[in-house]
Design an enzyme around this catalytic site. Structure first.
Site, PDB file in Angstrom:
ATOM      1  N   LEU A 232      -1.220  -0.364   5.521  1.00 15.96           N
ATOM      2  CA  LEU A 232      -1.237  -0.469   4.068  1.00 15.96           C
ATOM      3  C   LEU A 232      -1.506   0.912   3.485  1.00 15.96           C
ATOM      4  O   LEU A 232      -2.080   1.772   4.155  1.00 15.96           O
ATOM      5  CB  LEU A 232      -2.309  -1.454   3.590  1.00 15.96           C
ATOM      6  CG  LEU A 232      -2.172  -2.921   3.997  1.00 15.96           C
ATOM      7  CD1 LEU A 232      -3.364  -3.715   3.472  1.00 15.96           C
ATOM      8  CD2 LEU A 232      -0.880  -3.515   3.499  1.00 15.96           C
ATOM      9  N   ASP A 233      -1.114   1.106   2.241  1.00  9.63           N
ATOM     10  CA  ASP A 233      -1.438   2.364   1.581  1.00  9.63           C
ATOM     11  C   ASP A 233      -2.950   2.505   1.423  1.00  9.63           C
ATOM     12  O   ASP A 233      -3.686   1.513   1.410  1.00  9.63           O
ATOM     13  CB  ASP A 233      -0.774   2.433   0.203  1.00  9.63           C
ATOM     14  CG  ASP A 233       0.735   2.434   0.309  1.00  9.63           C
ATOM     15  OD1 ASP A 233       1.237   2.760   1.396  1.00  9.63           O
ATOM     16  OD2 ASP A 233       1.401   2.099  -0.683  1.00  9.63           O
ATOM     17  N   THR A 234      -3.396   3.738   1.295  1.00 10.45           N
ATOM     18  CA  THR A 234      -4.834   3.980   1.141  1.00 10.45           C
ATOM     19  C   THR A 234      -5.386   3.273  -0.092  1.00 10.45           C
ATOM     20  O   THR A 234      -6.473   2.684  -0.048  1.00 10.45           O
ATOM     21  CB  THR A 234      -5.098   5.489   1.034  1.00 10.45           C
ATOM     22  OG1 THR A 234      -4.612   6.130   2.223  1.00 10.45           O
ATOM     23  CG2 THR A 234      -6.592   5.770   0.901  1.00 10.45           C
TER      24      THR A 234
END
Length: 478
Positions: A232-234
């Site tokens: 997942l994105d940060t």
């Protein structure tokens, strides 16, 4: 004019106490060391000395590259040529290869042909002949390599005692925090609810990422820690899946790459793979023209700032720019409130920033808090708020905060909201039913696991900033 006695009056002598208060007094001398005003975490201004300047770089120097004999002992065949990365890995055998390669990627490795040592003083006065080198540069006799001391800190060990947080090793509190994020654990997988602002993969400037924390905290007695099946994105939050064994990680990674790639001759397993799904909830600015649909828009990566940054964009229709197929299903979940609407996203392919680019560029409705792909829309949204209309009567109304609801930073009511993208639901095959502890594969399920379900379904609660936005805007959700 003469005063009494014929004396000319002399200059008036101000008392010493009054002179210090008069405008004629000279200014107080400036202090030798300048004093600056600092604001601490409690928003209290204090006087203090200026921060010290940057420290000189600390470099490690490898021995000069030898000539003649085999420079890399232990190999069965002497290589014809030795690259810079091979020479560094030879001296740092205990450091993961990813950490060594990261130093080369960030251009932090230097070379010189001089016999003189490189010290902090020589770096400060720039009396050295260092040259940045690449990982595939060929070593020559007499060539020396200098690299930061951080390469020696790349080894990740399992540490369970309390240790400083400014290292690659998570401390005790971080380990306990990560274990509280686990919502499912069995012999094959781990499922966690990732909070926002926690990176997935660690590198030089990122220390306590999910993979590093999992290796230290979530091994649960196994020799190797779990591995990330997907990312997942940060800034995103929600469900992430980890494989606890090599077999479970490999098969689940195939599943997340392509359902057809994960299929076998087993009809039971294939049917479970076809039911695999991920569902995200997102708050977007505006409303898509269609209430539901499928976005089939290939995407590609472009490099910015001389390769220091990258950005994902919709690919050109010609398809000559390295486009990748990207498909997303979406469904609008309610009316437009405060200029925003909730939508459900189901990615059918797993590309980097796929959902963010499809929402911003394909639908024209960027996700709230996504300033990378929706900066200009955010500016117009904040400067010109759109009026809301009650969905049943059509009368305009003003969005009000419910009484007793605490507004947390990052919600839709804040000036700078956080990213509102959350992996809420996941349906995956129950791989622990098909894999034994020894790694043996059972096509129709293990004999001792006949009663276990073929599918697992997980739902993760939203992070606090999205809960606030949901409570504010969910009055008319359908």
């Amino acid at each position: 004019m003469l005063c009494g006695g014929g004396r000319r009056p002399g200059p008036w002598r101000w008392p010493a106490a009054l002179r210090r208060l008069s405008r004629l007094a000279p200014p107080t001398p400036a202090p030798a060391d300048p004093v600056v005003v600092r604001v601490d975490s409690s928003n209290v201004a204090r006087l203090g000395a200026p921060k010290p300047g940057p420290r000189p770089r600390q470099l490690l120097s490898l021995p000069p590259f030898p000539a003649g004999a085999d420079p890399l002992p232990g190999r069965k065949v002497a290589p014809r040529r030795v690259t810079a990365v091979s020479w560094v890995k030879h001296y740092f055998a205990d450091v993961p290869q990813e950490a060594v390669q990261a130093h080369f990627n960030r251009r932090m490795v230097f070379s010189e042909f001089s016999e003189h040592e490189v010290s902090a003083e020589s770096i400060r006065i720039q009396k050295h002949h260092l040259k940045k080198i690449k990982h595939n540069d060929v070593m020559e006799p007499g060539m020396r390599i200098h690299l930061p001391v951080s390469v020696a800190e790349g080894e990740i060990k399992k540490r369970y005692e309390t240790i400083p947080t400014a290292t690659l090793h998570p401390n005790k509190d971080e380990i306990e925090y990560l274990r509280r994020l686990v919502i499912h654990r069995d012999s094959a997988i781990l499922v966690l609810n990732k909070p926002p602002k926690v990176p997935m993969k660690g590198h030089l400037p990122v220390h306590n990422s999910m993979d590093v924390l999992a290796a230290a905290a979530l091994s649960y007695g196994n020799e190797a820690g779990p591995k990330l099946v997907h990312r997942l994105d940060t800034e995103s939050s929600g469900l992430i899946l980890m494989g606890r064994t090599k077999e479970s990680f490999t098969r689940l990674h195939w599943l997340f790459t392509s359902v057809n790639l994960a299929k076998t001759t087993s009809q039971t397993w294939n049917k479970a793979c076809e039911a695999y799904a991920q569902k995200y909830w997102a708050l977007v600015i505006g409303t898509p023209k269609e209430r539901e649909g499928v976005i089939s828009a290939p995407i590609s990566k472009v490099l910015l700032d001389d390769g220091k940054a990258e950005r994902v964009i919709l690919a050109h229709p010609s398809g000559i720019d390295g486009a990748q197929e990207a498909i997303t299903e979406y469904r609008v979940m309610g009316p437009t409130i405060n200029g925003c609407s909730w939508i459900e996203l189901r990615p059918l392919t797993g590309r980097k920033h796929q959902l963010r680019v499809h929402c911003a560029e394909a639908l024209g409705t960027p996700i709230v808090g996504d300033y990378k792909y929706g900066w200009f829309v955010h500016q117009r949204w904040k400067q010109n708020p759109q009026p809301d209309f009650e969905p049943f009567t059509g009368e305009p109304y003003k969005l009000r905060r419910p009484e007793g609801l605490e507004v947390q930073k990052g919600s839709v009511l804040s000036k700078v909201p956080l990213l509102h993208l959350h992996c809420r639901e996941m349906v995956i095959p129950n791989i622990a039913k098909f894999l034994s502890n020894t790694g043996e594969w059972h096509a129709d399920g293990a004999p001792w696991a006949k009663e276990k379900p073929n599918l697992l379904r997980f739902i993760a609660p939203m992070p606090p900033h999205m809960k606030i936005s949901w409570n504010v805007m969910s009055s008319y959700l359908v």
